[in-house]
Design a protein around this motif. Structure first.
Motif, short mmCIF file in Angstrom:
data_model
loop_
_atom_site.label_atom_id
_atom_site.label_comp_id
_atom_site.label_asym_id
_atom_site.label_seq_id
_atom_site.Cartn_x
_atom_site.Cartn_y
_atom_site.Cartn_z
N VAL A 52 0.84 -1.19 0.00
CA VAL A 52 0.00 0.00 0.00
C VAL A 52 0.87 1.24 0.00
CG1 VAL A 52 -1.72 1.32 1.28
CG2 VAL A 52 -1.88 -1.18 1.17
N ASN A 53 0.59 2.13 -0.90
CA ASN A 53 1.34 3.38 -1.01
C ASN A 53 0.44 4.52 -0.59
OD1 ASN A 53 3.01 5.48 -1.64
ND2 ASN A 53 3.00 5.15 -3.86
N ILE A 239 7.07 14.55 -18.43
CA ILE A 239 7.95 14.45 -17.26
C ILE A 239 8.25 13.00 -16.90
CG2 ILE A 239 7.09 16.65 -16.35
CD1 ILE A 239 5.44 15.05 -14.34
N GLN A 240 7.67 12.06 -17.65
CA GLN A 240 7.90 10.64 -17.38
C GLN A 240 9.20 10.21 -18.04
OE1 GLN A 240 4.62 7.66 -17.22
NE2 GLN A 240 5.48 6.94 -19.16
N ARG A 241 10.18 9.86 -17.23
CA ARG A 241 11.52 9.59 -17.74
C ARG A 241 11.65 8.16 -18.25
NH1 ARG A 241 16.23 11.55 -14.27
NH2 ARG A 241 15.70 9.76 -12.98
N ASN A 242 12.52 7.97 -19.24
CA ASN A 242 12.73 6.67 -19.85
C ASN A 242 14.02 6.04 -19.36
OD1 ASN A 242 10.56 6.68 -22.18
ND2 ASN A 242 11.52 8.69 -22.18
N HIS A 243 13.93 4.82 -18.85
CA HIS A 243 15.07 4.08 -18.34
C HIS A 243 15.29 2.82 -19.16
CE1 HIS A 243 15.21 6.43 -14.53
NE2 HIS A 243 13.91 6.52 -14.75
N SER A 244 16.29 2.04 -18.77
CA SER A 244 16.53 0.76 -19.44
C SER A 244 16.81 -0.31 -18.40
CB SER A 244 17.72 0.86 -20.40
OG SER A 244 18.89 1.25 -19.72
N ALA A 245 15.85 -1.19 -18.22
CA ALA A 245 16.01 -2.34 -17.35
C ALA A 245 15.13 -3.44 -17.91
CB ALA A 245 15.62 -2.02 -15.92
N VAL A 251 8.30 0.91 -21.16
CA VAL A 251 8.89 2.17 -20.69
C VAL A 251 10.26 1.92 -20.08
CG1 VAL A 251 8.45 4.22 -19.27
CG2 VAL A 251 6.55 2.94 -20.22
N GLU A 252 10.51 0.69 -19.63
CA GLU A 252 11.79 0.24 -19.12
C GLU A 252 12.29 1.11 -17.97
OE1 GLU A 252 14.30 0.08 -22.54
OE2 GLU A 252 13.47 -1.82 -23.19
N GLN A 253 11.57 1.06 -16.88
CA GLN A 253 11.94 1.86 -15.72
C GLN A 253 12.98 1.13 -14.87
OE1 GLN A 253 10.69 4.93 -15.36
NE2 GLN A 253 9.59 4.63 -17.26
N GLU A 254 13.99 1.84 -14.44
CA GLU A 254 15.03 1.25 -13.61
C GLU A 254 14.56 1.12 -12.17
OE1 GLU A 254 18.29 3.84 -14.20
OE2 GLU A 254 18.82 3.01 -16.14
N VAL A 255 15.13 0.16 -11.47
CA VAL A 255 14.76 -0.06 -10.07
C VAL A 255 15.26 1.08 -9.20
CG1 VAL A 255 14.98 -1.60 -8.11
CG2 VAL A 255 14.78 -2.55 -10.41
N GLU A 256 16.50 1.44 -9.38
CA GLU A 256 17.10 2.49 -8.57
C GLU A 256 17.03 3.83 -9.29
OE1 GLU A 256 17.99 1.87 -5.62
OE2 GLU A 256 17.84 -0.31 -5.71
N ASP A 257 17.25 4.91 -8.53
CA ASP A 257 17.33 6.20 -9.18
C ASP A 257 18.69 6.31 -9.87
OD1 ASP A 257 19.23 6.76 -7.28
OD2 ASP A 257 17.87 7.91 -6.01
N HIS A 280 5.32 7.58 -9.14
CA HIS A 280 6.53 6.79 -9.00
C HIS A 280 6.98 6.28 -10.36
CE1 HIS A 280 9.51 4.02 -7.43
NE2 HIS A 280 9.26 4.48 -6.21
N GLU A 281 8.28 6.37 -10.62
CA GLU A 281 8.79 5.98 -11.93
C GLU A 281 8.69 4.48 -12.19
OE1 GLU A 281 12.65 7.49 -12.75
OE2 GLU A 281 11.99 9.57 -12.74
N LYS A 282 8.47 3.68 -11.15
CA LYS A 282 8.30 2.25 -11.35
C LYS A 282 6.90 1.90 -11.86
CE LYS A 282 11.47 0.87 -7.62
NZ LYS A 282 11.58 0.09 -6.36
N ASP A 283 6.00 2.87 -11.84
CA ASP A 283 4.62 2.62 -12.26
C ASP A 283 4.21 3.65 -13.30
OD1 ASP A 283 2.09 1.51 -12.33
OD2 ASP A 283 1.35 2.76 -10.69
N PRO A 284 4.79 3.57 -14.49
CA PRO A 284 4.58 4.62 -15.49
C PRO A 284 3.29 4.42 -16.29
CG PRO A 284 6.04 2.96 -16.38
CD PRO A 284 5.74 2.55 -14.96
N TYR A 285 2.90 5.47 -16.99
CA TYR A 285 1.85 5.34 -17.99
C TYR A 285 2.43 4.59 -19.18
CZ TYR A 285 -0.27 9.13 -15.27
OH TYR A 285 -0.79 9.91 -14.25
N LEU A 286 1.65 3.66 -19.73
CA LEU A 286 2.16 2.79 -20.79
C LEU A 286 1.81 3.29 -22.18
CD1 LEU A 286 1.33 -0.68 -19.19
CD2 LEU A 286 3.39 0.74 -18.95
N GLY A 287 1.05 4.35 -22.27
CA GLY A 287 0.68 4.88 -23.56
C GLY A 287 -0.39 5.95 -23.41
N PHE A 288 -0.88 6.45 -24.55
CA PHE A 288 -1.85 7.54 -24.53
C PHE A 288 -3.16 7.10 -23.87
CE2 PHE A 288 -5.44 9.75 -26.51
CZ PHE A 288 -5.11 11.07 -26.24
#
Length: 334
Positions: A52-53, A239-245, A251-257, A280-288
């Protein structure tokens, strides 16, 4: 020498206009971006691990309330976050407009007014301008919402904070931000294909009709129902940043900052809270479509119409400018 004198006068006029414009618009744009970017879910959320967040953003429902909150927490420096990328983008696009299109006006928000050509050509021109300005818009939005203090004259340092390692290695990834291009293309397509066609139909002609102008203003105002949600989603997606994991989705969000080590505004102001809450960047929007659905489900449909009156005022101003343009054309032809 007259040509040189005119060039100097035009350059000074543009510089003064730029300074005055930025001094007024940057704090207002910053408050608008923050208000629309603020993530404030209606109920408790589950994080990616199923826990729970309880984190939510501050409940700020008004534009001027956000403006006051920015000043209270971050001071004048916070009000002018985003000044440098906005100024640079405006200068670059204005220089292009002067050189290529013989324009004598500042570019607006890093973009220039399309030439008076056909609808298809204008659509292509608008999409091209959007593609050119998109990276600058992303950097500007992120510099506004970041809690970190960004030095004005250290752009590489600031980019290391605003962009992920993946985005710095592969800048084209910015164009692949899920849903962002779709929102922008829909916005431009509606503005050019629908509104421009109606503007030509109602305002172009041998005589100016106040009835037709009133109808067009009403259409522009009603278009807020479509345009405002697109602007809100554009803000949240930019503002949703793109990572690689590999373990995450497209969206490939990284675990760590990104091991960011930079001072925050809260450290200087003595405040223990950020201006806004961010998803939270671990729970991004996946598209429009996913962005629209999750905003409605999590924050309510009202979140899509934050500061709707700003969009409506811009629509009324656009209608007035169009009417003035057509009236000027008729006077010139006489």
């Amino acid at each position: 020498m007259p040509g040189l004198f005119e060039f100097i006068v035009l350059s000074l006029t543009l510089v003064v206009s730029l300074v005055v414009s930025l001094a007024i618009t940057v704090p207002l744009t910053g408050a608008l971006v923050r208000l629309r970017a603020n993530y404030n879910p209606k109920a408790l959320q589950l994080d990616p691990e199923g826990n729970v967040n309880v984190h939510t953003g501050p409940i700020v429902t008004s534009f001027f309330g956000m403006l006051r909150r920015v000043y209270r927490i971050e001071g004048w420096a916070g009000l002018y976050k985003g000044l440098m990328p906005t100024g640079v983008a405006t200068l670059v696009m204005t220089g292009f407009a002067i050189a290529a299109l013989d324009s004598k006006r500042l570019a607006s928000h890093g973009r220039i007014d399309p030439p008076d050509v056909g609808i298809l050509a204008t659509l292509v021109y608008g999409i091209f301008g959007m593609l050119v300005a998109l990276p600058a818009a992303i950097v500007t939005y992120r510099s506004i919402v970041t809690p970190y203090r960004l030095p004005w004259f250290r752009p590489l340092y600031s980019l290391r904070i605003l962009l992920t390692p993946t985005e710095r290695r592969k800048p084209w990834v910015l164009y692949l931000t899920p849903g962002l291009l779709t929102a922008q293309v829909l916005h431009i397509s509606y503005t050019v294909v629908i509104l421009r066609s109606l503007r030509t139909l109602l305002l172009a002609g041998d005589s100016f009709s106040s009835v037709k102008f009133g109808i067009y203003v009403l259409i522009e105002m009603l278009s807020t129902v479509i345009i405002c949600p697109l602007e809100v989603m554009t803000t949240k997606l930019a503002i949703q940043r793109n990572h690689s994991a590999a373990e995450y989705n497209s969206v490939e969000q990284e675990v760590e900052d990104d091991a960011i080590e930079a001072p925050e505004y809260a450290e200087y102001s003595g405040q223990e809270e950020d201006v806004i809450g961010l998803r939270h960047e671990k729970d991004p929007y996946l598209g429009f479509a996913d962005c629209a659905k999750r905003i409605i489900d999590e924050e309510g449909w009202q979140a899509l119409y934050r500061a709707w009156w700003v969009t409506m005022l811009a629509a009324i101003a656009s209608a007035a400018a169009a009417a003035s343009q057509y009236q000027g054309t008729m006077v010139g032809s006489d």
